[in-house]
Motif scaffolding. Structure first.
Motif, PDB file in Angstrom:
ATOM      1  N   ARG A  51      29.067 -13.852 -19.384  1.00  0.00           N
ATOM      2  CA  ARG A  51      27.975 -14.336 -20.219  1.00  0.00           C
ATOM      3  C   ARG A  51      26.615 -13.729 -19.880  1.00  0.00           C
ATOM      4  N   LYS A  52      26.524 -13.005 -18.780  1.00  0.00           N
ATOM      5  CA  LYS A  52      25.227 -12.476 -18.362  1.00  0.00           C
ATOM      6  C   LYS A  52      24.919 -11.170 -19.090  1.00  0.00           C
ATOM      7  N   ILE A  53      23.829 -11.182 -19.856  1.00  0.00           N
ATOM      8  CA  ILE A  53      23.419 -10.008 -20.630  1.00  0.00           C
ATOM      9  C   ILE A  53      22.005  -9.620 -20.205  1.00  0.00           C
ATOM     10  N   LEU A  54      21.845  -8.412 -19.726  1.00  0.00           N
ATOM     11  CA  LEU A  54      20.525  -7.885 -19.388  1.00  0.00           C
ATOM     12  C   LEU A  54      19.985  -7.136 -20.603  1.00  0.00           C
ATOM     13  N   TYR A  78      25.487 -17.171 -24.401  1.00  0.00           N
ATOM     14  CA  TYR A  78      25.274 -16.187 -23.340  1.00  0.00           C
ATOM     15  C   TYR A  78      24.095 -16.610 -22.461  1.00  0.00           C
ATOM     16  N   GLN A  79      23.932 -15.877 -21.364  1.00  0.00           N
ATOM     17  CA  GLN A  79      22.818 -16.102 -20.444  1.00  0.00           C
ATOM     18  C   GLN A  79      21.998 -14.808 -20.354  1.00  0.00           C
ATOM     19  N   PRO A  80      21.147 -14.564 -21.345  1.00  0.00           N
ATOM     20  CA  PRO A  80      20.363 -13.325 -21.315  1.00  0.00           C
ATOM     21  C   PRO A  80      19.242 -13.363 -20.276  1.00  0.00           C
ATOM     22  N   THR A  81      18.950 -12.203 -19.744  1.00  0.00           N
ATOM     23  CA  THR A  81      17.781 -11.979 -18.894  1.00  0.00           C
ATOM     24  C   THR A  81      17.020 -10.811 -19.495  1.00  0.00           C
ATOM     25  N   PRO A 106      15.056 -16.238 -18.680  1.00  0.00           N
ATOM     26  CA  PRO A 106      14.223 -15.608 -17.639  1.00  0.00           C
ATOM     27  C   PRO A 106      13.780 -14.192 -17.986  1.00  0.00           C
ATOM     28  N   PHE A 107      12.561 -13.876 -17.597  1.00  0.00           N
ATOM     29  CA  PHE A 107      12.022 -12.514 -17.640  1.00  0.00           C
ATOM     30  C   PHE A 107      11.950 -12.034 -16.194  1.00  0.00           C
ATOM     31  N   THR A 108      12.455 -10.846 -15.933  1.00  0.00           N
ATOM     32  CA  THR A 108      12.461 -10.330 -14.569  1.00  0.00           C
ATOM     33  C   THR A 108      11.731  -9.000 -14.491  1.00  0.00           C
ATOM     34  N   GLU A 109      11.052  -8.771 -13.379  1.00  0.00           N
ATOM     35  CA  GLU A 109      10.420  -7.476 -13.126  1.00  0.00           C
ATOM     36  C   GLU A 109      11.308  -6.587 -12.264  1.00  0.00           C
ATOM     37  N   ASN A 110      12.371  -7.177 -11.714  1.00  0.00           N
ATOM     38  CA  ASN A 110      13.250  -6.437 -10.800  1.00  0.00           C
ATOM     39  C   ASN A 110      14.473  -5.935 -11.556  1.00  0.00           C
ATOM     40  N   PHE A 111      14.349  -4.746 -12.146  1.00  0.00           N
ATOM     41  CA  PHE A 111      15.436  -4.209 -12.954  1.00  0.00           C
ATOM     42  C   PHE A 111      16.689  -3.952 -12.124  1.00  0.00           C
ATOM     43  N   ASP A 112      16.525  -3.348 -10.957  1.00  0.00           N
ATOM     44  CA  ASP A 112      17.690  -2.973 -10.141  1.00  0.00           C
ATOM     45  C   ASP A 112      18.515  -4.192  -9.772  1.00  0.00           C
ATOM     46  N   SER A 113      17.850  -5.262  -9.370  1.00  0.00           N
ATOM     47  CA  SER A 113      18.564  -6.485  -9.013  1.00  0.00           C
ATOM     48  C   SER A 113      19.263  -7.084 -10.226  1.00  0.00           C
ATOM     49  N   LEU A 115      20.332  -5.530 -12.873  1.00  0.00           N
ATOM     50  CA  LEU A 115      21.450  -4.683 -13.274  1.00  0.00           C
ATOM     51  C   LEU A 115      22.689  -4.970 -12.430  1.00  0.00           C
ATOM     52  N   LYS A 116      22.469  -5.265 -11.153  1.00  0.00           N
ATOM     53  CA  LYS A 116      23.601  -5.564 -10.265  1.00  0.00           C
ATOM     54  C   LYS A 116      24.243  -6.905 -10.579  1.00  0.00           C
ATOM     55  N   ASP A 117      23.521  -7.766 -11.308  1.00  0.00           N
ATOM     56  CA  ASP A 117      23.975  -9.135 -11.520  1.00  0.00           C
ATOM     57  C   ASP A 117      24.211  -9.424 -12.998  1.00  0.00           C
ATOM     58  N   THR A 118      24.640  -8.410 -13.761  1.00  0.00           N
ATOM     59  CA  THR A 118      24.868  -8.639 -15.192  1.00  0.00           C
ATOM     60  C   THR A 118      26.259  -8.164 -15.584  1.00  0.00           C
ATOM     61  N   ASP A 119      26.719  -8.669 -16.709  1.00  0.00           N
ATOM     62  CA  ASP A 119      28.035  -8.283 -17.224  1.00  0.00           C
ATOM     63  C   ASP A 119      27.932  -7.233 -18.328  1.00  0.00           C
TER      64      ASP A 119
END
Length: 236
Positions: A51-54, A78-81, A106-113, A115-119
């Motif tokens: 469900r995690k969508i970046l 889904y759980q978008p970020t 959530p809005f994130t400034e840490n793209f690398d993190s 990306l590691k935590d998305t489906d």
């Protein structure tokens, strides 16, 4: 018969026609485009596959389509970020972002993190009007999307590709091949370089406009806003 493609100049003129004689507002077109994008993601990556969508958002209309898609994806379960490194000040984009924040997306400034935590990744950075050199912060993002094993769906164009020539000959995006592409309104010439799953989203194009630009309207099924096509542009 292959679907006809739409180059940069005619694509821009078509949008102007939709907003003048067609009587659509930019908000409406963005909503319809984002809805199509969300349906493509649902078809490509159903919730039971993660469900995690970046959603990686650029500063223009392509990014706006991504913001709309994120809202619909949230309602689908889904759980978008959102990664939105260059947020424009125009009211339209501010409202789209506020709609997501009101849903506690959530809005994130840490793209690398992120990306590691998305489906799955939705690439809504650059659209058909992109040309020139990719600059930071997007060059590093696109290089990461080239390397990642996470599947990526691109909105209208894989970011960094030009509408006519496809991937750049060097630099960020040279080897970028997303898993899926959703072409909005009509395919662009760059699709000849694309190797993944291809969808068309544009179930709002009046026949009169399609005729003016010599475009084929694909056969949509039921209430679908998208249709998947093969390499020849025929319905799958």
């Amino acid at each position: 018969m292959a679907l006809r493609t739409l180059s940069a100049g005619p694509a821009a003129a078509l949008d102007k026609d939709l907003m003048s004689t067609g009587a659509f507002s930019l908000d409406q077109l963005m909503e319809l485009a984002g809805l199509s994008v969300s349906q493509a993601v649902y078809r490509i990556h159903p919730p039971n596959e993660g469900r995690k969508i970046l959603v990686v958002v650029g500063p223009g209309n392509n990014g706006g389509d991504g913001l709309v898609a994120a809202r619909h994806l949230w309602f689908y379960g889904y759980q978008p970020t959102i990664h939105y490194p260059k947020q424009p000040k125009q009211e339209l984009y501010q409202r789209l972002a506020t709609q997501l924040k009101n849903l506690e997306i959530p809005f994130t400034e840490n793209f690398d993190s992120a990306l590691k935590d998305t489906d799955h990744v939705l690439d809504a950075i650059f659209g058909f009007s992109f040309q020139g050199e990719v600059r930071e912060p997007f060059s590093g993002i696109i290089e990461a999307l080239e390397r990642t094993s996470v599947p990526v769906t691109s909105v209208d164009a894989p970011s960094s590709w030009t509408i006519e020539d496809g991937p750049p000959k060097s630099g960020p995006g040279k080897t970028f091949q997303p898993a899926a592409l959703i072409s909005l309104t009509a395919p662009k010439p760059l699709v000849k370089h694309f190797k993944g799953r291809h969808f068309i989203g544009g179930r709002f194009l009046p026949p009169s406009v399609a005729k003016k630009y010599n475009l084929d309207i694909p056969k949509y099924s039921g209430v679908d806003q998208i249709v998947e096509v093969n390499e020849s542009g025929e319905n799958k």
